[in-house]
Design a protein around this motif. Sequence first.
Motif, PDB file in Angstrom:
ATOM      1  N   SER A  82       0.868  -1.182   0.000  1.00  0.00           N
ATOM      2  CA  SER A  82       0.000   0.000   0.000  1.00  0.00           C
ATOM      3  C   SER A  82       0.901   1.228   0.000  1.00  0.00           C
ATOM      4  O   SER A  82       1.862   1.303   0.760  1.00  0.00           O
ATOM      5  CB  SER A  82      -0.926   0.022   1.226  1.00  0.00           C
ATOM      6  N   ARG A  83       0.546   2.195  -0.841  1.00  0.00           N
ATOM      7  CA  ARG A  83       1.343   3.423  -0.948  1.00  0.00           C
ATOM      8  C   ARG A  83       0.390   4.607  -1.000  1.00  0.00           C
ATOM      9  O   ARG A  83      -0.497   4.663  -1.869  1.00  0.00           O
ATOM     10  CB  ARG A  83       2.224   3.400  -2.192  1.00  0.00           C
ATOM     11  N   ALA A  84       0.540   5.554  -0.073  1.00  0.00           N
ATOM     12  CA  ALA A  84      -0.378   6.686   0.031  1.00  0.00           C
ATOM     13  C   ALA A  84       0.397   7.992  -0.023  1.00  0.00           C
ATOM     14  O   ALA A  84       1.084   8.348   0.944  1.00  0.00           O
ATOM     15  CB  ALA A  84      -1.192   6.606   1.319  1.00  0.00           C
ATOM     16  N   PRO A  85       0.297   8.741  -1.125  1.00  0.00           N
ATOM     17  CA  PRO A  85       0.853  10.101  -1.140  1.00  0.00           C
ATOM     18  C   PRO A  85      -0.054  11.029  -0.327  1.00  0.00           C
ATOM     19  O   PRO A  85      -1.277  10.998  -0.469  1.00  0.00           O
ATOM     20  CB  PRO A  85       0.851  10.483  -2.626  1.00  0.00           C
ATOM     21  N   ILE A  86       0.520  11.828   0.539  1.00  0.00           N
ATOM     22  CA  ILE A  86      -0.233  12.741   1.404  1.00  0.00           C
ATOM     23  C   ILE A  86      -0.161  14.145   0.795  1.00  0.00           C
ATOM     24  O   ILE A  86       0.912  14.758   0.726  1.00  0.00           O
ATOM     25  CB  ILE A  86       0.330  12.750   2.836  1.00  0.00           C
ATOM     26  N   TYR A  87      -1.331  14.653   0.333  1.00  0.00           N
ATOM     27  CA  TYR A  87      -1.424  15.976  -0.266  1.00  0.00           C
ATOM     28  C   TYR A  87      -2.084  16.946   0.720  1.00  0.00           C
ATOM     29  O   TYR A  87      -2.755  16.547   1.667  1.00  0.00           O
ATOM     30  CB  TYR A  87      -2.236  15.941  -1.560  1.00  0.00           C
ATOM     31  N   ALA A  88      -1.904  18.245   0.448  1.00  0.00           N
ATOM     32  CA  ALA A  88      -2.529  19.278   1.270  1.00  0.00           C
ATOM     33  C   ALA A  88      -3.956  19.538   0.775  1.00  0.00           C
ATOM     34  O   ALA A  88      -4.184  19.666  -0.433  1.00  0.00           O
ATOM     35  CB  ALA A  88      -1.714  20.567   1.209  1.00  0.00           C
ATOM     36  N   VAL A 201       5.812   3.097   6.689  1.00  0.00           N
ATOM     37  CA  VAL A 201       7.073   3.827   6.754  1.00  0.00           C
ATOM     38  C   VAL A 201       6.946   5.074   5.884  1.00  0.00           C
ATOM     39  O   VAL A 201       6.377   5.028   4.784  1.00  0.00           O
ATOM     40  CB  VAL A 201       8.251   2.960   6.258  1.00  0.00           C
ATOM     41  N   VAL A 202       7.469   6.181   6.380  1.00  0.00           N
ATOM     42  CA  VAL A 202       7.491   7.414   5.590  1.00  0.00           C
ATOM     43  C   VAL A 202       8.638   7.297   4.573  1.00  0.00           C
ATOM     44  O   VAL A 202       9.814   7.280   4.955  1.00  0.00           O
ATOM     45  CB  VAL A 202       7.681   8.647   6.489  1.00  0.00           C
ATOM     46  N   THR A 203       8.302   7.178   3.327  1.00  0.00           N
ATOM     47  CA  THR A 203       9.318   6.991   2.285  1.00  0.00           C
ATOM     48  C   THR A 203       9.655   8.278   1.550  1.00  0.00           C
ATOM     49  O   THR A 203      10.572   8.292   0.728  1.00  0.00           O
ATOM     50  CB  THR A 203       8.849   5.939   1.270  1.00  0.00           C
ATOM     51  N   ALA A 204       8.923   9.375   1.831  1.00  0.00           N
ATOM     52  CA  ALA A 204       9.243  10.655   1.193  1.00  0.00           C
ATOM     53  C   ALA A 204       8.712  11.794   2.062  1.00  0.00           C
ATOM     54  O   ALA A 204       7.634  11.693   2.657  1.00  0.00           O
ATOM     55  CB  ALA A 204       8.644  10.725  -0.207  1.00  0.00           C
ATOM     56  N   ARG A 205       9.486  12.887   2.142  1.00  0.00           N
ATOM     57  CA  ARG A 205       9.061  14.139   2.794  1.00  0.00           C
ATOM     58  C   ARG A 205       9.531  15.281   1.916  1.00  0.00           C
ATOM     59  O   ARG A 205      10.723  15.507   1.740  1.00  0.00           O
ATOM     60  CB  ARG A 205       9.672  14.267   4.191  1.00  0.00           C
ATOM     61  N   ASN A 206       8.574  15.994   1.325  1.00  0.00           N
ATOM     62  CA  ASN A 206       8.895  17.010   0.328  1.00  0.00           C
ATOM     63  C   ASN A 206       8.546  18.419   0.811  1.00  0.00           C
ATOM     64  O   ASN A 206       8.183  19.278   0.007  1.00  0.00           O
ATOM     65  CB  ASN A 206       8.155  16.722  -0.981  1.00  0.00           C
ATOM     66  N   THR A 207       8.627  18.686   2.095  1.00  0.00           N
ATOM     67  CA  THR A 207       8.322  19.996   2.641  1.00  0.00           C
ATOM     68  C   THR A 207       9.161  20.240   3.884  1.00  0.00           C
ATOM     69  O   THR A 207       9.838  19.317   4.369  1.00  0.00           O
ATOM     70  CB  THR A 207       6.827  20.115   2.974  1.00  0.00           C
ATOM     71  N   ASP A 208       9.098  21.481   4.372  1.00  0.00           N
ATOM     72  CA  ASP A 208       9.850  21.819   5.583  1.00  0.00           C
ATOM     73  C   ASP A 208       9.126  22.948   6.305  1.00  0.00           C
ATOM     74  O   ASP A 208       8.177  23.547   5.782  1.00  0.00           O
ATOM     75  CB  ASP A 208      11.281  22.235   5.238  1.00  0.00           C
ATOM     76  N   LEU A 223       3.207  16.041  -0.020  1.00  0.00           N
ATOM     77  CA  LEU A 223       4.054  16.485   1.086  1.00  0.00           C
ATOM     78  C   LEU A 223       4.786  15.313   1.729  1.00  0.00           C
ATOM     79  O   LEU A 223       5.951  15.424   2.114  1.00  0.00           O
ATOM     80  CB  LEU A 223       3.207  17.220   2.128  1.00  0.00           C
ATOM     81  N   PHE A 224       4.083  14.188   1.887  1.00  0.00           N
ATOM     82  CA  PHE A 224       4.660  12.965   2.449  1.00  0.00           C
ATOM     83  C   PHE A 224       4.179  11.787   1.611  1.00  0.00           C
ATOM     84  O   PHE A 224       3.164  11.872   0.911  1.00  0.00           O
ATOM     85  CB  PHE A 224       4.242  12.754   3.913  1.00  0.00           C
ATOM     86  N   VAL A 225       4.912  10.684   1.721  1.00  0.00           N
ATOM     87  CA  VAL A 225       4.477   9.408   1.141  1.00  0.00           C
ATOM     88  C   VAL A 225       4.652   8.346   2.212  1.00  0.00           C
ATOM     89  O   VAL A 225       5.744   8.181   2.770  1.00  0.00           O
ATOM     90  CB  VAL A 225       5.284   9.030  -0.116  1.00  0.00           C
ATOM     91  N   VAL A 226       3.567   7.654   2.512  1.00  0.00           N
ATOM     92  CA  VAL A 226       3.588   6.572   3.493  1.00  0.00           C
ATOM     93  C   VAL A 226       3.384   5.257   2.753  1.00  0.00           C
ATOM     94  O   VAL A 226       2.440   5.129   1.958  1.00  0.00           O
ATOM     95  CB  VAL A 226       2.503   6.770   4.565  1.00  0.00           C
ATOM     96  N   SER A 227       4.256   4.296   3.001  1.00  0.00           N
ATOM     97  CA  SER A 227       4.195   3.000   2.319  1.00  0.00           C
ATOM     98  C   SER A 227       4.167   1.876   3.336  1.00  0.00           C
ATOM     99  O   SER A 227       4.880   1.914   4.343  1.00  0.00           O
ATOM    100  CB  SER A 227       5.398   2.817   1.386  1.00  0.00           C
TER     101      SER A 227
END
Length: 422
Positions: A82-88, A201-208, A223-227
């Motif tokens: 399962s892979r979920a991109p987290i958008y705003a 697991v958080v596999t990506a963080r594209n913000t600060d 903003l994040f990707v949880v896999s």
Amino acid sequence: MRTDNDNTVVSSRPPARFKLAATVAVVIAIAVVAAGLWSRKSNAEQLQSTADERGQPSVALVSPQPLTEGGLELPARIEAWSRAPIYARVSGYLKRWNVDIGGKVKAGQQLAEIETPDLDQQLMQAKAELATARSNAALAASTAKRWQGLLESDSVSKQEVDERTGDMTAKQSQVTALQANVDRIEALKRFTQLTAPFDGVVTARNTDVGALINIGGAPGSELFVVSDTRKLRVYVNVPQRQVAQVRAGGKAVLTVPERPGQRFAATVQSTSQAINTASGAMLVQLAVDNDKDELLPGGFATVRFDGAAPASAIAQASGQVNGQVNGQANLQANAAVSLPPGAVIINKDGVQVATVDASNRVKLRKVTIARDMGTRIELGGGLTAADRVIANPPDGIADGDVVRVAQPAAAPGSAASAKGRT
């Protein structure tokens, strides 16, 4: 004979030594002539042999190699279960983030928080408008109630009572609409808290912190990707020739380049049941456990279907239908073998290989390519492991051409090379 004056008898025959010398001279002359004729004939034969040899192309032979039974090896890609991109969902500024890449999270755990000053003001405005509407609705309700009492004493007309009742209903509907608007803004306000949808697991963080956040859903704006990597999906494209060898529930072995020597058990979950017109292959999905986090989603792998039916087994089954004798013949003729790519000829006549018989004459054989494995080409039929195949056929080679087979060089340390050194 002749007689001299003194009556002495003298012989006219030459001495015997002269006759011997003449005979020897004649024999020598004949020997010289014979030697010259033989030398010229030998030279002519040698020249003719050299010309014939130079007219025959020298070729090296290669033997077809039978394939390992039950092996179907294909490249694949690994994806998270399962892979979920987290958008705003709201605009604002990132107030803080709590989990970095590689961090394990639980379902509902907060990943980050967004500050939304504009949305806060909208919520205050909506609540104020709702309060005004409720006051107006309460006044309209009391007015309608009083006019109902006046109607009983015939102090007012029924038309006027209906107007007051309708105004009350409209004000109550306005309250409902404004309440829905407040609920909508409060729901958006809850999106200021970015949370994990499942354990993973958080596999990506594209913000600060402090970054401007805009509402988005386009790829790359997450903003994040949880896999979820506890279990992985493996996708492989099986060529049309081999789709009959793969079944749901079948077993396979997975290998990855970053862990040489390790093998991971995989199971066929499902197949697309259709051939992709662009690739000519069927998409197959497998599942593999990843409890130790040894496999990485997004990577490439090699899948070997150990339970796949080999080509020779299919040929044998076909032969058993037509009889035991035919079955053995078909098994020998259709057994899957492989050759180097340079031994295959592709021209207007199709796919062929050049074989050499016992008298060193060329015979072109039509074959079918089952799979291109890079350094080897699997042939689906038309050749056996006993055939002598030209490794690199010269241009213009045709049926019946006579070739000269080059002897392979002796391997270092072999008996032939040792004999040559002595």
